[in-house]
Design an enzyme around this catalytic site. Structure first.
Site, PDB file in Angstrom:
ATOM      1  N   LYS A  17       0.853  -1.137   0.042  1.00 48.52           N
ATOM      2  CA  LYS A  17      -0.194  -0.048   0.101  1.00 48.52           C
ATOM      3  C   LYS A  17       0.845   1.284   0.019  1.00 48.52           C
ATOM      4  CE  LYS A  17      -3.915  -1.989   2.262  1.00 48.52           C
ATOM      5  NZ  LYS A  17      -4.999  -2.073   3.403  1.00 48.52           N
ATOM      6  N   HIS A 130      -2.210  -5.499   1.781  1.00 49.17           N
ATOM      7  CA  HIS A 130      -3.474  -5.944   1.635  1.00 49.17           C
ATOM      8  C   HIS A 130      -3.319  -7.450   1.089  1.00 49.17           C
ATOM      9  CE1 HIS A 130      -7.624  -6.887  -0.109  1.00 49.17           C
ATOM     10  NE2 HIS A 130      -6.885  -7.442  -1.320  1.00 49.17           N
TER      11      HIS A 130
HETATM   12  N1  ATP Z   1     -11.384   0.187  12.242  1.00 46.03           N
HETATM   13  C1  ATP Z   1     -10.723   0.630  11.104  1.00 46.03           C
HETATM   14  N2  ATP Z   1     -10.006   2.134  11.041  1.00 46.03           N
HETATM   15  C2  ATP Z   1      -9.459   2.483  10.073  1.00 46.03           C
HETATM   16  N3  ATP Z   1      -9.161   1.729   9.080  1.00 46.03           N
HETATM   17  C3  ATP Z   1      -9.626   0.448   8.766  1.00 46.03           C
HETATM   18  C4  ATP Z   1     -10.280  -0.090   9.966  1.00 46.03           C
HETATM   19  N4  ATP Z   1     -10.718  -1.370   9.611  1.00 46.03           N
HETATM   20  C5  ATP Z   1     -10.197  -1.576   8.254  1.00 46.03           C
HETATM   21  N5  ATP Z   1      -9.433  -0.335   7.903  1.00 46.03           N
HETATM   22  C6  ATP Z   1      -8.588  -0.227   6.698  1.00 46.03           C
HETATM   23  O1  ATP Z   1      -9.576  -0.784   5.561  1.00 46.03           O
HETATM   24  C7  ATP Z   1      -8.966  -1.739   4.992  1.00 46.03           C
HETATM   25  C8  ATP Z   1      -9.903  -3.020   4.448  1.00 46.03           C
HETATM   26  O2  ATP Z   1     -10.399  -3.484   5.851  1.00 46.03           O
HETATM   27  P1  ATP Z   1     -10.514  -4.791   5.963  1.00 46.03           P
HETATM   28  O3  ATP Z   1     -11.667  -5.059   7.029  1.00 46.03           O
HETATM   29  O4  ATP Z   1     -10.873  -5.731   4.889  1.00 46.03           O
HETATM   30  O5  ATP Z   1      -9.278  -5.523   6.578  1.00 46.03           O
HETATM   31  P2  ATP Z   1      -8.155  -6.369   6.012  1.00 46.03           P
HETATM   32  O6  ATP Z   1      -8.952  -7.792   5.141  1.00 46.03           O
HETATM   33  O7  ATP Z   1      -7.199  -7.049   6.932  1.00 46.03           O
HETATM   34  O8  ATP Z   1      -7.485  -5.501   4.848  1.00 46.03           O
HETATM   35  P3  ATP Z   1      -7.329  -5.706   3.507  1.00 46.03           P
HETATM   36  O9  ATP Z   1      -8.526  -5.934   2.761  1.00 46.03           O
HETATM   37  O10 ATP Z   1      -6.633  -4.301   3.108  1.00 46.03           O
HETATM   38  O11 ATP Z   1      -6.460  -6.820   3.096  1.00 46.03           O
HETATM   39  C9  ATP Z   1      -7.787  -2.236   5.867  1.00 46.03           C
HETATM   40  O12 ATP Z   1      -6.583  -2.880   5.584  1.00 46.03           O
HETATM   41  C10 ATP Z   1      -7.415  -0.892   6.598  1.00 46.03           C
HETATM   42  O13 ATP Z   1      -6.368  -0.160   5.719  1.00 46.03           O
END
Ligand code: ATP
Length: 159
Positions: A17, A130
């Site tokens: 990222k 990601h």
């Molecule tokens: N509570 C939060 N506060 C701020 N940003 C968040 C939060 N939860 C998720 N994000 C952001 O949104 C992205 C997508 O969230 P998701 O829940 O899909 O997490 P992930 O599956 O671990 O991450 P990714 O999809 O990027 O691999 C996260 O990687 C992070 O950058």
């Protein structure tokens, strides 16, 4: 399910990222080397920039969540590097393995264990990496960045 469809599921879509390419640029080669020790990288390593529309589309499932605008703003702030990966150890599941390798979404949890997000991430949003969450998501996300890859007959999808 056809053999081809089943075997294509070994891939995952990873992203380095913008926070890494903006704030930790000097670590990119080290990060890529550590990724390459565990995973085969199937595409050219090339930084690209997402438009706001593309970032909104990629994270469409998060539309409406409190961090959605912050996330889109972050993902369009600088270049990203999308990667198509497979785990080198055939006994391991690529999607689970990569998600373990990057670690938990939230910075506080990531810092408690040995993982890429713990080492290089800065916050819950600026978390460096990601990884696809499922086989279907991997297919969708690989098609998003590399529309021809999964149907490319010159690529050996059967390895
Ligand atoms: N509570 C939060 N506060 C701020 N940003 C968040 C939060 N939860 C998720 N994000 C952001 O949104 C992205 C997508 O969230 P998701 O829940 O899909 O997490 P992930 O599956 O671990 O991450 P990714 O999809 O990027 O691999 C996260 O990687 C992070 O950058």
């Amino acid at each position: 399910m056809s053999n081809a469809a089943a075997l294509k599921q070994v891939y995952t879509l990873a992203i380095i990222k913008p926070d890494i390419l903006i704030k930790k640029k000097q670590s990119v080669d080290t990060i890529l080397q550590s990724i390459g020790e565990r995973f085969t990288i199937h595409n050219d390593i090339k930084p690209i920039n997402l438009s706001v529309t593309q970032a909104e589309q990629f994270y469409n499932d998060h539309r409406g969540k409190f961090f959605f605008e912050r996330l889109v703003c972050f993902m369009t702030r600088g270049p990203i590097v999308p990667l198509i990966l497979t785990e080198k150890n055939n006994d391991k599941n690529t999607i689970t393995s990569w998600r373990e390798f990057i670690g938990p979404t939230h910075a506080e949890n990531a810092r408690k264990i040995e993982c890429l997000r713990g080492k290089y991430g800065s916050s819950d949003t600026w978390n460096g990496f990601h990884g696809s969450g499922s086989n279907d998501e991997a297919t969708q996300e690989i098609n998003f960045f590399f529309p021809t890859f999964l149907n490319d007959t010159t690529v050996d999808h059967f390895k």
